[in-house]
Scaffold this motif. Structure first.
Motif, PDB file in Angstrom:
ATOM      1  N   LEU A 145    -124.699  49.450 -91.165  1.00 47.06           N
ATOM      2  CA  LEU A 145    -123.418  49.858 -91.840  1.00 47.06           C
ATOM      3  C   LEU A 145    -122.606  50.149 -90.872  1.00 47.06           C
ATOM      4  CD1 LEU A 145    -121.666  50.321 -93.851  1.00 47.06           C
ATOM      5  CD2 LEU A 145    -123.206  52.196 -95.007  1.00 47.06           C
ATOM      6  N   HIS A 146    -122.819  50.769 -89.718  1.00 47.43           N
ATOM      7  CA  HIS A 146    -122.154  51.574 -88.761  1.00 47.43           C
ATOM      8  C   HIS A 146    -121.407  50.484 -88.067  1.00 47.43           C
ATOM      9  CE1 HIS A 146    -124.070  55.118 -89.134  1.00 47.43           C
ATOM     10  NE2 HIS A 146    -125.185  55.126 -89.333  1.00 47.43           N
ATOM     11  N   THR A 147    -122.109  49.511 -87.971  1.00 46.15           N
ATOM     12  CA  THR A 147    -121.539  48.655 -87.071  1.00 46.15           C
ATOM     13  C   THR A 147    -120.440  47.983 -88.179  1.00 46.15           C
ATOM     14  OG1 THR A 147    -123.936  47.691 -86.187  1.00 46.15           O
ATOM     15  CG2 THR A 147    -122.101  46.093 -86.629  1.00 46.15           C
ATOM     16  N   GLU A 148    -120.789  48.151 -89.076  1.00 47.65           N
ATOM     17  CA  GLU A 148    -119.518  46.877 -90.416  1.00 47.65           C
ATOM     18  C   GLU A 148    -118.411  48.122 -90.213  1.00 47.65           C
ATOM     19  OE1 GLU A 148    -118.741  45.554 -94.653  1.00 47.65           O
ATOM     20  OE2 GLU A 148    -120.237  46.328 -93.651  1.00 47.65           O
ATOM     21  N   ILE A 149    -118.654  49.761 -90.102  1.00 46.90           N
ATOM     22  CA  ILE A 149    -117.071  50.599 -90.267  1.00 46.90           C
ATOM     23  C   ILE A 149    -116.649  49.947 -89.253  1.00 46.90           C
ATOM     24  CG2 ILE A 149    -116.965  52.607 -89.955  1.00 46.90           C
ATOM     25  CD1 ILE A 149    -118.993  52.546 -91.827  1.00 46.90           C
ATOM     26  N   ARG A 150    -117.445  50.195 -88.177  1.00 44.04           N
ATOM     27  CA  ARG A 150    -116.662  49.743 -86.294  1.00 44.04           C
ATOM     28  C   ARG A 150    -115.833  48.421 -86.367  1.00 44.04           C
ATOM     29  NH1 ARG A 150    -119.190  51.484 -80.148  1.00 44.04           N
ATOM     30  NH2 ARG A 150    -116.941  51.393 -79.824  1.00 44.04           N
ATOM     31  N   PHE A 151    -116.467  47.407 -86.898  1.00 42.65           N
ATOM     32  CA  PHE A 151    -116.057  45.851 -87.342  1.00 42.65           C
ATOM     33  C   PHE A 151    -114.607  46.299 -87.499  1.00 42.65           C
ATOM     34  CE2 PHE A 151    -114.499  43.190 -90.663  1.00 42.65           C
ATOM     35  CZ  PHE A 151    -113.877  41.662 -89.597  1.00 42.65           C
ATOM     36  N   TYR A 152    -114.257  47.127 -89.113  1.00 41.59           N
ATOM     37  CA  TYR A 152    -112.997  47.199 -89.761  1.00 41.59           C
ATOM     38  C   TYR A 152    -112.167  48.034 -88.840  1.00 41.59           C
ATOM     39  CZ  TYR A 152    -114.402  45.265 -94.214  1.00 41.59           C
ATOM     40  OH  TYR A 152    -114.843  44.113 -94.806  1.00 41.59           O
ATOM     41  N   ASN A 153    -112.514  48.772 -88.044  1.00 44.07           N
ATOM     42  CA  ASN A 153    -111.299  49.945 -87.401  1.00 44.07           C
ATOM     43  C   ASN A 153    -110.791  49.533 -86.232  1.00 44.07           C
ATOM     44  OD1 ASN A 153    -111.579  52.458 -88.787  1.00 44.07           O
ATOM     45  ND2 ASN A 153    -114.165  52.827 -87.916  1.00 44.07           N
ATOM     46  N   GLU A 154    -112.438  48.313 -85.621  1.00 38.38           N
ATOM     47  CA  GLU A 154    -111.967  48.021 -84.204  1.00 38.38           C
ATOM     48  C   GLU A 154    -111.423  46.673 -84.272  1.00 38.38           C
ATOM     49  OE1 GLU A 154    -113.796  49.251 -80.559  1.00 38.38           O
ATOM     50  OE2 GLU A 154    -114.510  51.305 -82.600  1.00 38.38           O
ATOM     51  N   ALA A 155    -112.477  45.764 -84.956  1.00 38.94           N
ATOM     52  CA  ALA A 155    -111.871  44.427 -84.784  1.00 38.94           C
ATOM     53  C   ALA A 155    -111.385  43.487 -86.193  1.00 38.94           C
ATOM     54  CB  ALA A 155    -113.480  43.544 -85.113  1.00 38.94           C
ATOM     55  N   ALA A 156    -111.347  44.028 -87.509  1.00 41.49           N
ATOM     56  CA  ALA A 156    -111.422  43.557 -88.400  1.00 41.49           C
ATOM     57  C   ALA A 156    -108.994  43.170 -87.899  1.00 41.49           C
ATOM     58  CB  ALA A 156    -111.365  43.954 -90.023  1.00 41.49           C
ATOM     59  N   ARG A 157    -109.012  43.437 -88.293  1.00 43.25           N
ATOM     60  CA  ARG A 157    -107.363  43.450 -88.005  1.00 43.25           C
ATOM     61  C   ARG A 157    -106.659  42.234 -87.004  1.00 43.25           C
ATOM     62  NH1 ARG A 157    -108.100  48.031 -84.858  1.00 43.25           N
ATOM     63  NH2 ARG A 157    -106.421  49.042 -86.683  1.00 43.25           N
ATOM     64  N   ASN A 158    -108.136  41.747 -85.821  1.00 41.92           N
ATOM     65  CA  ASN A 158    -107.866  40.504 -85.118  1.00 41.92           C
ATOM     66  C   ASN A 158    -108.437  39.367 -86.324  1.00 41.92           C
ATOM     67  OD1 ASN A 158    -106.678  42.147 -83.284  1.00 41.92           O
ATOM     68  ND2 ASN A 158    -108.260  42.767 -82.772  1.00 41.92           N
ATOM     69  N   VAL A 159    -109.345  39.672 -86.946  1.00 42.79           N
ATOM     70  CA  VAL A 159    -109.660  38.112 -87.635  1.00 42.79           C
ATOM     71  C   VAL A 159    -108.440  37.933 -89.055  1.00 42.79           C
ATOM     72  CG1 VAL A 159    -111.476  37.245 -89.245  1.00 42.79           C
ATOM     73  CG2 VAL A 159    -111.911  39.448 -87.401  1.00 42.79           C
ATOM     74  N   PRO A 160    -108.861  36.307 -88.405  1.00 41.37           N
ATOM     75  CA  PRO A 160    -108.223  35.241 -89.061  1.00 41.37           C
ATOM     76  C   PRO A 160    -108.453  34.964 -89.875  1.00 41.37           C
ATOM     77  CG  PRO A 160    -108.867  34.218 -87.483  1.00 41.37           C
ATOM     78  CD  PRO A 160    -109.911  35.318 -86.957  1.00 41.37           C
ATOM     79  N   LEU A 161    -109.018  35.239 -91.047  1.00 45.32           N
ATOM     80  CA  LEU A 161    -109.925  35.329 -92.096  1.00 45.32           C
ATOM     81  C   LEU A 161    -109.369  36.096 -93.543  1.00 45.32           C
ATOM     82  CD1 LEU A 161    -113.548  34.966 -91.371  1.00 45.32           C
ATOM     83  CD2 LEU A 161    -112.237  32.871 -92.157  1.00 45.32           C
TER      84      LEU A 161
END
Length: 375
Positions: A103-119
């Motif tokens: 869950l910590h990984t998912e939180i970091r995904f939303y904070n740092e990577a999600a804005r770049n995901v074309p989905l």
């Protein structure tokens, strides 16, 4: 506002509003109160007031997932249906997911990577993560504007599968061959991921044996011995599976992690996101999402759609023969994941687990997947 964010996970966030300090960490659904929700709202619309919070549903699996109805006097763009993820209340699931900090990984995904995901992914509202103290993720509930969240045992049509495959090709192509991929997302390949791999290798044999024993008739007897052999050599197998062209992968692309709006798919649940071989997402998806008869009929066409999707998005160095071999090899992980889920217990409904084992075992048997991996 769209039901999902497309290419940006924080569209509700106003960059002109200074970030406020808050503590939204909670351990149980009962800790979710109007006062707690007010802290989230304050970061988006200072001055808006939360008057009521109602818990719509609570579902416990690998995480505890809570749907909330929030009454507030903020603008229409501020969601009134929230989706909250907490560490699992089921002790077995919590034990499996706590050390690799999923869950910590998912939180970091939303904070740092999600804005770049074309989905298409859910809107991000707030999150907090403190090792040893917990993690809380708050998203917009995709059902607020009429989207339909998938169920793990949904059986998709070939037409639906092709839509998902095209999105996966776009996603994988976007991150593939990026020279700074590892440096940018180093946290996806760091100590936590190595710990996850070490735990997987250490527990592989007992969990595989227990899963096969509990699965009974849903796994053909001809698969049992080679599955245990794979488990004994899992570390080598994982090295092989991770050697493909590197990109960002979801790694848990089953029907229950999809949502649909106006017949278009989006992806939920990014706690297993990592750097890896994109065809692994395709194998996991086709093995879990299609009835075996549908997969057998349309598998070759769907793989061609994926390869063409990569080409359409700028990836030209595609070896079709190698792609097929790696597809076959990655099917093994789909079966392993479902058997481990069964062995641990309490993460999904038992009948759903059996159904996904039936589908993935059929895919492994049909394509003689264990011969595609050099162990």
């Amino acid at each position: 506002m769209d039901v999902w964010t497309y290419g940006s996970s924080i569209s509700l966030w106003n960059p002109n509003i200074p970030t406020m300090k808050y503590n939204i960490l909670v351990r149980r659904p009962d800790d979710l109160t109007a006062g707690w929700a007010q802290q989230v709202v304050n970061n988006h619309c200072p001055g808006a007031t939360v008057s009521r919070l109602n818990i719509i549903s609570v579902d416990t699996g690998t995480t505890t997932r809570i749907r909330l109805a929030i009454e507030h006097n903020g603008p229409a763009t501020l969601p009134r249906r929230w989706f909250v993820k907490l560490p699992s209340l089921a002790w077995r699931a919590r034990l499996i997911t706590a050390l690799p900090r999923l869950l910590h990984t998912e939180i970091r995904f939303y904070n740092e990577a999600a804005r770049n995901v074309p989905l298409a992914i859910p809107d991000f509202l707030a999150a907090q993560s403190k090792p040893g103290k917990g993690a809380t993720l708050v998203l917009r509930d995709v059902t607020e504007c009429g989207a339909i969240a998938g169920s793990p045992d949904d059986a998709l049509t070939a037409a639906q599968a092709s839509l998902v495959i095209m999105q996966l090709a776009r996603f994988h192509a976007h991150f593939r061959n990026k020279t700074d991929l590892v440096r940018t997302y180093h946290w996806l390949a760091g100590p936590v991921r190595r710990l996850e791999d070490q735990l997987g290798a250490a527990l592989a044999v007992p969990l595989m044996k227990r899963g096969l024993r509990r699965a009974g008739k849903f796994v053909p007897s001809t698969i049992h011995a080679v599955a245990v052999h794979y488990a004994r050599h899992r570390r080598r197998a994982m090295r092989f599976l991770s050697e493909g062209p590197q990109t960002l992968v979801h790694h848990d692309c089953h029907p229950g992690n999809l949502f649909w709006s106006q017949s278009q798919p989006g992806l939920l649940d990014w706690q297993l996101v990592r750097l890896g071989d994109g065809i692994g997402d395709v194998a996991y998806f086709l093995a879990t999402a299609l009835e075996p008869e549908v997969r057998r009929t349309h598998e070759a066409t769907l793989l061609s759609i994926y390869a063409q999707g990569l080409k359409d998005n700028g990836i030209t160095d595609i070896d079709t023969k190698s792609l097929l071999q790696r597809y076959r090899a990655h099917l093994i992980y789909a079966l392993e994941a479902m058997l481990v889920t069964l062995a641990v217990g309490g993460m999904i409904k038992l009948e759903t687990n059996y159904e996904l084992i039936r589908r993935t075992a059929a895919a492994v048997k049909d394509l003689d997947a264990f011969t595609a991996i050099p162990i």
